[in-house]
Write an enzyme that holds these catalytic residues in place. Structure first.
Site, PDB file in Angstrom:
ATOM      1  N   PRO A 277      21.298  48.232  59.961  1.00 47.01           N
ATOM      2  CA  PRO A 277      22.197  47.090  59.807  1.00 47.01           C
ATOM      3  C   PRO A 277      21.666  46.087  58.777  1.00 47.01           C
ATOM      4  O   PRO A 277      20.463  45.805  58.735  1.00 47.01           O
ATOM      5  CB  PRO A 277      22.221  46.466  61.202  1.00 47.01           C
ATOM      6  CG  PRO A 277      20.934  46.880  61.837  1.00 47.01           C
ATOM      7  CD  PRO A 277      20.527  48.178  61.213  1.00 47.01           C
ATOM      8  N   CYS A 347      32.202  29.460  33.633  1.00 43.47           N
ATOM      9  CA  CYS A 347      33.334  29.615  32.710  1.00 43.47           C
ATOM     10  C   CYS A 347      34.041  30.948  32.905  1.00 43.47           C
ATOM     11  O   CYS A 347      33.979  31.841  32.060  1.00 43.47           O
ATOM     12  CB  CYS A 347      32.845  29.450  31.276  1.00 43.47           C
ATOM     13  SG  CYS A 347      32.137  27.823  31.037  1.00 43.47           S
TER      14      CYS A 347
HETATM   15  C1  LIG Z   1      24.231  48.782  52.298  1.00 42.37           C
HETATM   16  C2  LIG Z   1      23.624  49.796  53.194  1.00 42.37           C
HETATM   17  C3  LIG Z   1      23.329  49.463  54.522  1.00 42.37           C
HETATM   18  C4  LIG Z   1      23.664  48.124  55.138  1.00 42.37           C
HETATM   19  O1  LIG Z   1      25.028  47.895  55.195  1.00 42.37           O
HETATM   20  P1  LIG Z   1      25.575  46.596  55.961  1.00 42.37           P
HETATM   21  O2  LIG Z   1      27.046  46.692  55.792  1.00 42.37           O
HETATM   22  O3  LIG Z   1      24.988  45.405  55.280  1.00 42.37           O
HETATM   23  O4  LIG Z   1      25.138  46.698  57.374  1.00 42.37           O
HETATM   24  C5  LIG Z   1      22.720  50.430  55.294  1.00 42.37           C
HETATM   25  N1  LIG Z   1      22.407  51.662  54.804  1.00 42.37           N
HETATM   26  C6  LIG Z   1      22.685  52.001  53.518  1.00 42.37           C
HETATM   27  C7  LIG Z   1      22.314  53.348  53.035  1.00 42.37           C
HETATM   28  C8  LIG Z   1      23.297  51.090  52.672  1.00 42.37           C
HETATM   29  O5  LIG Z   1      23.581  51.432  51.418  1.00 42.37           O
END
Ligand SMILES: *Cc1c(COP(=O)(O)O)cnc(C)c1O
Length: 423
Positions: A277, A347
């Site tokens: 997460p 801008c």
């Molecule tokens: C961006 C990403 C996350 C986290 O996603 P959230 O929407 O911020 O929880 C987890 N794992 C991977 C591989 C990602 O690219």
């Protein structure tokens, strides 16, 4: 109410973060300024951790959402692992006190230098996204005399028609490997001398507000895991990725507990469950403070021109994302209410933070742009030669300057004029 009253609340009309008035922080550090609540970070991470109960699990915070060292350090102290997508994020996590063996390395384009650095650091697992990356990692690990633990990130291809809200994630064929190719790739991985196959990973998108896509994805991943076991390839962990949404406006994302329960139901308890997460841990823990420089009325609209812009929070310009905007000080009540376009000085006509908001403003009013803890500073830029703002972490009544404001001279300190022209 779109912000958690547990960490943000009003006292006699003034907006506080934990025990500190946001106006005090604006006075001390100036605006624009990002402010994060340590208690909010702690609280969400612990809810994730506790929701698993006795199940073997590891929470890997996705660094890309907010990589400030104080934020990473806060989570490292709780025992968090980290999901990284670059060598830069690897260095950040190590500098913040994160444990190498609790690092997961995701991303479609890991360079040989990044693979080398991660192997030397002894990270926990590489989430592989292509056959060529797998061969390269085997080669780099061999050169170092090391064995790399790997998972293959699969694209579970959850039906776009039943879950249109994640359709952008579905059309992204850049990520993961197709389910149809996964078995062959696992066989190849198992045959390579410098790889140790330990798991499977998937990440289906971001800001998901429904459990169904997670359920579908996990069912498909578990079908693969069963097929692999029949083939003699046994895995020890299932990485369900990140992507749980937060409430910016009126979304109703599932609770952390319900989300984790879905994973625990879908995944047999012989497997360790890993999650990644990002947004759901830090998004609602932070605000972007800004000051109204000018109120400008045109025949069509009223603009509140702020000292924050798309350079500090690009989500509205990039995704037409909605962020709640609150006045910080009680005295705002004395101003007449109008509907404002909240814009910055950059801008670009696309430079807006919020549109058509009923607010009581005057020149100098302080604004808090809520839920700016994720993908705020992380996506900030120096466009228009704007120094990036400070980041402040509040812990109870303590205020910690986690990063000072960039200075104008920092912006071009490493740039060079041309050599003298020949005479
Ligand atoms: C961006 C990403 C996350 C986290 O996603 P959230 O929407 O911020 O929880 C987890 N794992 C991977 C591989 C990602 O690219």
């Amino acid at each position: 109410m779109t912000y958690s009253t547990e960490f943000f609340h009003r006292v006699e009309g003034d907006l506080f973060i934990e025990q500190v008035p946001l106006s005090t922080i604006a006075n001390e550090f100036g605006t624009p300024c990002y402010v994060y609540s340590r208690a909010a970070l702690d609280s969400v991470w612990q809810r994730y951790d506790r929701a698993f109960g006795q199940r073997r699990h590891q929470v890997h915070y996705a660094v890309k959402a907010n990589g400030n060292l104080a934020v990473l350090n806060t989570l490292a102290r709780l025992g968090s692992g980290f999901d990284i997508v670059s060598g830069g994020e690897l260095a950040r996590v190590l500098a913040a006190g994160g444990e190498a063996r609790k690092i997961v390395f995701s991303g479609v384009g890991k360079s040989a230098a990044e693979l080398d650095a991660a192997l030397r650091a002894g990270i926990g697992v590489f989430n592989l996204e292509s056959p060529d990356e797998m061969e390269r990692l085997n080669q780099v690990a061999g050169g170092l005399g090391l064995r790399a633990r790997v998972a293959i990130r699969v694209n579970p291809d959850v039906d776009a028609h039943t879950h249109p809200y994640i359709s952008t994630g579905l059309n992204e064929n850049k990520f993961g490997v197709p389910m149809t190719e996964a078995l062959a790739l696992y066989r190849r991985a198992a045959s390579l001398p410098n790889l140790e196959v330990t798991g499977v990973a998937c990440h289906i998108g971001s800001q998901l507000t429904d459990l169904a896509p997670f359920e579908d994805a996990m069912a498909r991943v578990m079908a693969l895991v069963t097929a692999l076991a029949a083939d003699g390839i046994t895995l020890s962990h299932i990485d369900a990725g990140g992507g749980l949404g937060i409430r910016y406006k009126d979304e109703t994302p599932p609770s952390i507990e319900d989300y984790v329960a879905v994973l625990c139901r879908a995944i047999p308890d012989t497997y360790e469950i890993c999650i990644e997460p990002g947004r759901s841990i830090c998004g609602a823990a932070g605000v972007l403070l800004s000051k109204v420089e000018y109120l400008k009325t045109t025949p069509a609209r009223r603009f509140a021109i702020c000292d924050a812009a798309m350079t500090e929070l690009i989500r509205p310009a990039l995704y037409e994302a909605w962020h709640d905007v609150q006045t910080v000080s009680a005295e705002a009540a004395q101003q007449p209410e109008h509907r404002y376009e909240i814009v910055g000085p950059v801008c670009e006509s696309g430079d807006f933070l919020a549109s058509d908001r009923p607010l009581r403003l005057r020149e100098g009013s302080l604004l808090a742009i809520m839920c700016a803890g994720a993908y705020g500073y992380a996506m900030a830029s120096n466009y228009n030669a704007r120094p990036r703002p400070p980041e402040v972490l509040v812990d109870g009544n303590a205020v910690h300057l986690a990063r000072p404001r960039e200075r104008i001279e920092d912006l071009f300190a490493t740039e060079r004029l041309l050599p003298d022209d020949p005479k």
